[in-house]
Design an enzyme around this catalytic site. Structure first.
Site: not given
Length: 211
Positions: A88-90
């Site tokens: 769920q990271c950029g």
């Protein structure tokens, strides 16, 4: 590139070793002014103060997402790219680029190893099964993946503690998708921060130089 230099002070003699060429490139008696020069040189060349390498990367093991042993000794003689990952990271889209590196360079002796971690922003909250399903469904990941572990601090996986002890703070992940490149001898050759894409020119050059 400056992480290749190792600084050793012994009996007031300063030794500077080029770890790539495995040769002594500087030796000088440390006086008061020499101590100051030492700190200046370390600041300029990086914080890799010493690298005893009592252990190599091949001495460590993880478990994979299914709970089976994943021994780095299986990759002796190969280059290993270790990346702490999160769903769920950029930077999560870098999974796609990691897969491209794997497909392109696996036959040339390069291993891509994903290491899920919830250490940064709690961006890997799922179970190992959740992580596996996400990686396979969204990115078609086929390179090895470890179970979720801690990668920073005193509770970090032993591999990451070893990396810090032998390569300094540049080997410690500051965020998700930090890269550690292990050479064929089981030592750290280079590190890259999250913002460096695995398919960038400088990253490709770094791994191709080790093949």
């Amino acid at each position: 590139c400056f992480n290749r230099f190792i600084f050793i002070s012994y009996n007031r003699l300063l030794h500077v070793i080029d770890s790539n060429k495995k040769k002594l490139i500087f030796c000088s008696m440390l006086k008061k002014t020499g101590v100051i020069i030492l700190f200046i040189m370390i600041s300029f060349f990086g914080n890799k103060v010493s690298a005893n390498y009592e252990k190599l990367a091949f001495d460590f093991q993880f478990k994979d997402l299914d709970g089976s042993s994943l021994n780095l000794s299986e990759y002796k003689g190969k280059v290993i790219i270790v990346v702490n990952v999160a769903s769920q990271c950029g930077f999560t889209n870098q999974y796609e680029d990691m897969q491209k590196i794997w497909e392109t360079y696996e036959s040339k002796g390069i291993i891509v190893l994903g290491v899920p971690s919830n250490d940064f922003g709690r961006q890997e909250p799922g179970t190992n099964e959740d992580i596996k399903n996400f990686c396979e469904a969204k990115f078609g990941i086929s390179f090895p993946m470890t179970e979720k572990v801690t990668v920073k601090g005193s509770n970090a996986h032993p591999f990451y503690i070893w990396a810090k002890e032998n390569h300094g703070s540049s080997a410690v992940p500051k965020w998700n998708f930090h890269k550690i490149i292990i050479d064929k001898n089981g030592m750290i050759a280079n590190t890259f921060t999250s913002i460096t894409n695995p398919t960038s020119k400088k990253f490709i050059k770094a791994i191709e130089d080790l093949i």
